[in-house]
Design a protein around this motif. Structure first.
Motif: not given
Length: 214
Positions: A190, A193-194, A196-197, A200-201, A204
């Motif tokens: 987890h 994954l966080l 990576k998120d 990505h944020l 962005r």
């Protein structure tokens, strides 16, 4: 009816009465009762031995012969023996003199064997007494151990229960550790994954800032 037949009938009646044991409970006579029992036993026919038992009684094996028993000479052997004994009579003192050392050695051997037998008897008696003493000592020690055994048994039972508890505790700890390891692995996944998120944020956000500035 003939008088002889009447006498026979009377004898039969008397014998039948004698075979029956009559007991007068009002006036008990022990001697009379015993006589009646004896008459009844005597009047009963005795069992005759069978042919097998007769044969077994007839064929009785002779007693075993002693190994020290010498065979008696018969016939010409007895005559030769008598002649030799007569011839040896004048020389018997010389023979006794010659045999004296052998007799002396034989007597010493017999005395030694007798002494050895007495020694063996003494040692066997001493061994029996020592064994009896040892058995008494062992019985006392066994009794003492049996007296001390109940608290030891209680201690052993307590240790068994403690061991069972430790085993259950170790088993539960292993189970919990395996669960924690699985949870740790899931948390790591987890976390990745966080991350990576978040990346990505961030990318962005930067892109949006560039768009707004331009």
């Amino acid at each position: 009816m003939m008088p002889s037949e009447e006498r026979k009938d009377e004898k039969k009646i008397i014998s039948a009465k004698e075979e029956e044991i009559i007991i007068d409970y009002d006036q008990l006579d022990v001697a009379r009762i015993m006589e009646q029992i004896k008459r009844k036993i005597a009047s009963q026919p005795r069992p005759q031995p069978s042919e097998k038992t007769r044969e077994e009684r007839a064929v009785i094996p002779p007693p075993p012969r002693s190994p020290w028993e010498l065979e008696r000479p018969y016939g010409w052997r007895a005559r030769v023996k008598k002649i030799l004994l007569r011839l040896m009579k004048p020389v018997s003192p010389l023979i006794k003199l010659l045999i004296f050392p052998v007799y002396h050695e034989f007597r010493e051997t017999v005395l030694k064997l007798h002494h050895a037998n007495m020694r063996i008897d003494y040692l066997s008696a001493a061994l029996e007494t020592e064994l009896a003493k040892l058995s008494q000592v062992l019985n006392r020690r066994i009794d003492g151990v049996e007296e001390k055994f109940p608290p030891v048994l209680e201690e052993i039972n307590r240790l068994k229960e403690y061991t069972k508890l430790l085993h259950n505790l170790s088993h539960n700890l292993v189970v919990e550790m395996s669960k924690l390891k699985i949870e740790l692995d899931t948390l790591k996944i987890h976390h990745r994954l966080l991350e990576k998120d978040v990346r990505h944020l961030e990318q962005r956000e930067r892109w949006l800032e560039k768009e707004i500035v331009s």
